[in-house]
Design an enzyme around this catalytic site. Structure first.
Site, mmCIF file in Angstrom:
data_model
loop_
_atom_site.group_PDB
_atom_site.id
_atom_site.type_symbol
_atom_site.label_atom_id
_atom_site.label_comp_id
_atom_site.label_asym_id
_atom_site.label_seq_id
_atom_site.Cartn_x
_atom_site.Cartn_y
_atom_site.Cartn_z
ATOM 1 C CG HIS A 201 -10.346 19.666 16.294
ATOM 2 N ND1 HIS A 201 -10.043 18.342 16.518
ATOM 3 C CD2 HIS A 201 -9.175 20.342 16.452
ATOM 4 C CE1 HIS A 201 -8.762 18.227 16.798
ATOM 5 N NE2 HIS A 201 -8.208 19.434 16.759
ATOM 6 C CG ASP A 234 -11.870 15.421 15.792
ATOM 7 O OD1 ASP A 234 -12.248 16.357 15.065
ATOM 8 O OD2 ASP A 234 -10.907 15.514 16.581
ATOM 9 C CB SER A 317 -5.313 18.951 15.234
ATOM 10 O OG SER A 317 -5.424 19.037 16.623
#
Length: 474
Positions: A201, A234, A317
């Site tokens: 992402h 992910d 992230s």
């Protein structure tokens, strides 16, 4: 369980799942976003006192998966835009921070923080000089610390030592789509060829013709390209263009040997503040997590995560989660938010519930992406319900678009599983829902043998099966 099918909306998995730490929605050099800042609003910057009004001048006043793939969009809180913030107020503060002059993207917030710090620093410096001057007039003296006192030696196992070694191999990633949307995340050096591992992402905006760059703590910035991305896991791998020859990959640990209570160190760029180091412990292992970006076209990602209380926020992230020796044990990917609507619609931040993809799984995925550019998923060849449950993962009566719930000739079919069966354990891991089952299956590789415990008609059964494989996200 087949990951090819679509079914009901992804539930909180298995109880209120975390929201992925989406990168802020614009490049750090961009204008301040609309809405409240995602951190506590800044107080007004001190200004030089205005001259006293004269009699003729009035003072002025300003305005105050069914185990299926692609899985359906979850009904969980969305990724936030990380830097944009929402209509909520900032942790009890009512002051509305004036938007700084446009500079392009979310960097406006960071710029505002830095400007405020510089102004306050200037005022403080002037005041300090005045006080020192006054004291000097009275005969005061200054004392400097000896050189020996300032030469602090840090043992190899200290956090400062670990951070000093890991930071040079951690990068801040900026991704931008062809329409200008994008954000900031983190990644780390995987090999000497210039491959960087991060979250899917983080780079999703740059996959189809967008721009991608990676900046090291020393300020050197490199253009990059997406080598491969696995939406379900992910995980993504990017490669630096014209990569330097002195890259130092971070050492990879063994996430299977991690124990609850082990120390953790997280490195990332929370809210665009690059090269930030936070610490904590492993709070739990094998935590089932389903997450997505909250968009209508979103597909869920599933993991059996490492849970940590190290402070993690949007922008962390893709960054490494390290153990006390400095080895990577996970990729920071999601956080549980206390905000009702995620980062995009409410004030949210770290509450000590962060989740990382175990590095043993991420390493396998990254190697596949480097080798073929496509992810490979393990599967049992059956569709399971994704409805919230605590009883297990139930095989549905029918798959997507009328397909069979149990793939003919697949692993589940050969093992004798049928629609209506409720899977309660995979090896020694308790299965309480469909998302939990998917996350556990994806910790394995195709060809692995697993033991499935299931209930049929109130009776418990156990069977061994060999996991099949599926290539790609679609």
């Amino acid at each position: 369980m087949s990951t090819e099918n679509e079914g009901n909306a992804v539930p909180p998995a298995p109880s209120a799942p975390p929201v992925p730490m989406a990168s802020p929605t614009a490049s750090p050099q961009g204008p301040a976003p609309a809405g409240n800042a995602p951190t506590a609003p800044l107080p007004p910057v001190p200004q030089e006192a205005p001259a006293a009004p004269t009699a003729s001048a009035a003072p002025e006043h300003g305005p105050a998966p069914d185990g299926s793939w692609p899985p359906p969009p979850p009904v969980t809180p969305a990724y936030g835009d990380g830097g944009a913030g929402g209509p909520g107020t900032g942790w009890g503060a009512s002051y509305q921070q004036p938007a700084p002059k446009p500079r392009g993207g979310r960097g406006g917030l960071v710029a505002a923080v830095l400007v405020a710090a510089l102004v306050a620093g200037g005022l403080g410096g002037g005041l300090g000089y005045t006080l020192a001057k006054d004291q000097d007039d009275r005969g005061s003296t200054t004392v400097s610390a000896s050189d020996s006192a300032t030469q602090v030696k840090r043992a190899p196992g200290t956090i400062a030592n670990v951070a000093a070694k890991a930071l040079p191999s951690t990068v801040t990633i900026e991704a931008e789509s062809d329409n200008g949307e994008g954000g900031t995340g983190t990644g780390f050096v995987f090999d000497t060829q210039g491959h960087i591992v991060t979250n899917n992402h983080v780079v999703a905006d740059a996959v189809d013709g967008g721009k991608l760059s990676a900046t090291f703590p020393n300020g050197k910035k490199y253009d990059a390209e997406v080598v491969g991305h696995a939406q379900g896991y992910d995980v993504a791998v990017i490669k630096l263009k014209n990569a330097p020859s002195d890259l130092k990959p971070l050492a990879l640990g063994d996430s299977d040997k991690v124990a609850v209570g082990d120390e953790t160190i997280a490195i990332g760029a929370p809210f665009g503040l690059s090269n930030t180091v936070t610490t904590g412990i492993i709070s739990a292992k094998n935590r089932p997590v389903a997450s997505s970006d909250g968009s209508s076209a979103s597909k869920a990602s599933y993991m059996s995560a490492l849970q940590t209380d190290a402070s993690i926020n949007p922008g962390n992230s893709g960054g490494p989660l390290l153990d006390a020796s400095g080895a990577v044990i996970g990729i920071n990917s999601a956080i549980q938010s206390s905000g009702s609507g995620g980062f995009g619609t409410g004030q949210s931040g770290s509450i000590g519930l962060g989740f990382a993809i175990p590095i043993n799984q991420a390493k396998y995925v990254a190697q596949q992406l480097i080798k073929t550019g496509k992810p490979v998923y393990a599967k049992i060849g059956a569709s399971v319900s994704l409805e919230d449950s605590t009883d297990g993962a139930q095989i549905t009566d029918q798959g997507t678009e009328g397909s069979a719930a149990v793939e003919a000739g697949g692993p589940a079919d050969r093992a004798g599983l049928k629609p209506g069966d409720v899977i309660t354990k995979l090896d020694d891991h308790v299965i309480d829902s469909g998302p939990t089952l998917i996350g556990e299956i994806w910790t394995h590789k195709p060809g692995d043998k697993v033991t499935i415990t299931y209930k049929r008609g109130g009776q418990e059964h156990t069977v061994e099966l060999t996991l099949g494989s599926r290539e790609g996200d679609n």
